[in-house]
Design a protein around this motif. Structure first.
Motif, short mmCIF file in Angstrom:
data_model
loop_
_atom_site.label_atom_id
_atom_site.label_comp_id
_atom_site.label_asym_id
_atom_site.label_seq_id
_atom_site.Cartn_x
_atom_site.Cartn_y
_atom_site.Cartn_z
N GLU A 165 -36.42 55.34 -16.71
CA GLU A 165 -37.60 54.50 -16.91
C GLU A 165 -38.46 54.47 -15.65
O GLU A 165 -39.70 54.56 -15.72
N LYS A 168 -40.04 57.94 -15.17
CA LYS A 168 -41.14 58.10 -16.13
C LYS A 168 -42.41 57.42 -15.61
O LYS A 168 -43.53 57.89 -15.86
N ARG A 169 -42.23 56.34 -14.86
CA ARG A 169 -43.38 55.61 -14.32
C ARG A 169 -43.73 56.07 -12.91
O ARG A 169 -44.39 55.33 -12.15
N GLU A 170 -43.23 57.25 -12.55
CA GLU A 170 -43.55 57.90 -11.28
C GLU A 170 -43.19 57.03 -10.08
O GLU A 170 -43.94 56.91 -9.11
N SER A 171 -42.04 56.42 -10.16
CA SER A 171 -41.53 55.62 -9.06
C SER A 171 -40.11 56.07 -8.74
O SER A 171 -39.34 56.40 -9.66
N LEU A 179 -42.84 51.11 -7.99
CA LEU A 179 -42.00 50.01 -8.48
C LEU A 179 -40.87 49.68 -7.51
O LEU A 179 -40.10 48.75 -7.76
N ILE A 201 -40.19 45.41 -15.40
CA ILE A 201 -39.85 46.59 -16.21
C ILE A 201 -38.37 46.58 -16.58
O ILE A 201 -37.99 46.89 -17.71
#
Length: 602
Positions: A165, A168-171, A179, A201
């Motif tokens: 996850e 996917k959020r480029e963290s 994040l 999240i």
């Protein structure tokens, strides 16, 4: 300590307006204890900084099994893998984790594994020399996640994939939007712990898991067990289920899932505004077009109602109180206090303060007398007691003296020559009670609400609408608009909005032979109704806990409040639950408590 006494108001007149359910009751401090508590969600944060899997194993019994939870969510491995002082080899990590799982299974506790979130190697390199690692930090995290996945398969457990996850959020990344905490978004080269948004999240993933596994409608006690990620290091509320930790976000999501149906207008009442005057039209006929206009129109409405009901005395902004006696309960201290709530008039009430309270939310409860709300009266009216158990500072108030002499209200300056409608004076007194609570170091002055049932519902409604410092309000079946078909919506009575010098009119519905007197018939003649007060709440949230007096079609006047909130650009501030009976019950009260927890608790 048991308090037993009988307080009986015998009312056998044919046109009785105050039901025996409200005025005849036996007070017994043991009554509430005999009632089984309604099941509630419980979310407990048992994270701890610098813990590896061996540390979790050592505190498993005390921190988890002793809580007797329904479910435990585990996240452990960050410190095993990248904390130089807590390094464990993969084999030891696996064995310790397996022992934790086995002991939880033997205890019959459902267990869910959270895999590890990715770390920011560049940020970590500012804290540690990477030469100390046998593999790059991110590689070690991936290996730990492989072990977690294998443990889940071996033990038949479910996992929640947080790693993918975040990827996917480029963290993580070096920017402010990462994040994971870094120099850009926190000023610190952290690289490990999630930001506030990262915690949100994580909570969202867990919430979606509860929905997908059909556990969301079950009242669960859940323990989140793990290291500094669970703990919430680096964000507000660390170590708790409050603030910006993911247990806190999850709690809010679950609360809203339960509340959301009550903040949705039934299809048949959408945009229906009925035969009510339009509060969005100025007295000169011009129409409110924007928020600036509304703020001016709001002042006009408030002035109009005060002009009709009578002007309040100056607020008592710096109240003091005398403690008459103190009782230590299991989770809070209860003080019977005495203070000046109207110039020249004293009252007694009960101030309940949870142990260790500091900047807590608070709620004022109002009724015929203050004992019922603290659990010494009829069932399901113990709002102050139940909210205090939930961590709220509460102040329970009532009109004991005038209830006993059947005049039921506050008369200023005197019952023979009142210059303010009694219901408005009740609202004024509640405003002074707000100042008392706001002055306490245990209370957050921005998080004070008010609630009451029936008579108390009318009181709470007028107080919250006319005194704008109340942050939220719940009104239990007061009759939120004028209705002369329902005897309990008796705003015409002289202790509400129909004050006139004695001798008072005979109680009961207004008739040709027994007409309403005082202000009430003037309000009807001027086509004024209580929807004009409801709109003054915006953008503050309120809940109508409707019963026999406030059925579902009360959404029609509430649509005006929805319009007012639209001008502020906010949603979900107007809610209504419904039950058949006038009396509250455990289910309707749980909605009230959840409402205050959602909107007032941190």
């Amino acid at each position: 300590m048991h308090f037993k006494y009988l307080f009986l108001i015998a009312c056998f007149l044919a046109n009785l307006n105050l039901s025996l359910a409200e005025t005849a009751f036996v007070k017994d401090s043991t009554l509430m204890d005999k009632e089984a508590s309604a099941p509630r969600w419980s979310i407990i944060n048992k994270g701890a900084g610098n813990n590896n899997s061996l540390d979790l194993l050592a505190r498993l019994d005390e921190d988890v099994i002793s809580e007797n939870p329904d479910m435990v969510f585990i996240m452990v491995g960050i410190h095993d893998m990248i904390n130089l002082h807590k390094f464990l080899d993969y084999g030891t990590y696996r064995k310790a984790y397996q022992k934790i799982i086995t002991r939880l299974q033997h205890a019959g506790i459902e267990t869910v594994l959270l895999n590890l979130i990715p770390v920011d190697t560049n940020a970590i390199s500012n804290r540690y020399q990477l030469d100390f690692f046998d593999s790059p930090p991110l590689v070690k995290i991936k290996k730990a996640n492989e072990i977690i996945a294998d443990l889940a398969r071996t033990n038949g457990l479910k996992t929640i994939d947080l790693y993918q996850e975040f990827i996917k959020r480029e963290s993580p990344n070096p920017g402010k939007a990462s994040l994971i905490l870094n120099v850009a978004n926190s000023g610190k080269p952290d690289g490990v712990h999630p930001t506030s948004e990262g915690n949100r999240i994580i909570a969202e993933k867990i919430f979606n898991f509860l929905v997908a596994t059909q556990k969301i409608n079950q009242k669960k006690k859940m323990v989140f067990f793990g290291d500094s990620i669970i703990f919430g290091q680096g964000v507000e509320g660390s170590g708790t289920s409050e603030g910006q930790t993911f247990p806190a976000y999850l709690k809010k999501m679950i609360q809203w899932d339960e509340l959301a149906p009550y903040f949705s207008v039934p299809y048949e009442y959408e945009d229906v505004e009925g035969d009510f005057s339009d509060p969005f039209v100025f007295e000169d006929g011009t129409v409110v077009n924007d928020l600036a206009d509304w703020k001016e129109r709001r002042k006009e409405i408030l002035k109009k109602w005060h002009d009709h009901m009578g002007q309040w005395p100056e607020m008592i902004n710096t109240p003091s109180f005398e403690v008459l006696h103190t009782v230590e309960e299991e989770s809070f201290v209860q003080k019977k206090i005495k203070f000046e709530w109207v110039p020249g008039q004293m009252t007694e009430g009960y101030l309940s303060i949870p142990y260790g309270a500091k900047n807590n939310p608070a709620v004022v409860t109002v009724y015929y007398e203050p004992e019922t709300a603290i659990g010494q009266g009829k069932p399901d009216r113990d709002f102050a007691l139940q909210l205090a158990k939930r961590g709220f500072v509460t102040l329970s108030l009532g009109t004991t003296e005038t209830t006993e002499n059947e005049t039921y209200s506050i008369y200023y300056p005197h019952i023979d020559s009142a210059t303010v409608q009694p219901l408005s004076m009740l609202a004024y007194a509640a405003g002074n009670a707000w100042h008392l609570l706001a002055s306490l170091p245990e209370v957050n002055p921005d998080k004070i609400g008010i609630t009451g049932h029936s008579y108390g519902g009318k009181w709470a409604m007028f107080a919250s609408c006319l005194f704008e410092k109340y942050a939220a309000a719940a009104w239990s079946d007061p009759g939120i608009v004028f209705d002369q078909n329902k005897p309990n919506i008796n705003y015409w009575e002289p202790w509400y909005l129909g004050y006139h010098p004695k001798p008072w009119r005979k109680r009961g519905l207004p008739t040709e032979d027994n007409p309403a007197k005082g202000l009430y018939p003037e309000l009807l003649e001027n086509k004024m109704d209580l929807h004009e007060l409801h709109v003054l709440m915006a953008p503050r949230p309120f809940l109508v806990s409707g019963g026999a007096e406030d059925p579902v079609d009360r959404w029609v006047p509430l649509n005006y409040s929805l319009r007012a909130n639209e001008l502020f650009g906010v949603k979900n501030r107007v809610g209504m639950s419904n039950r058949k009976e006038h009396s509250p019950n455990k289910e309707s009260n749980e909605i009230i408590y959840s409402f205050f927890e959602y909107y007032l608790a941190p």
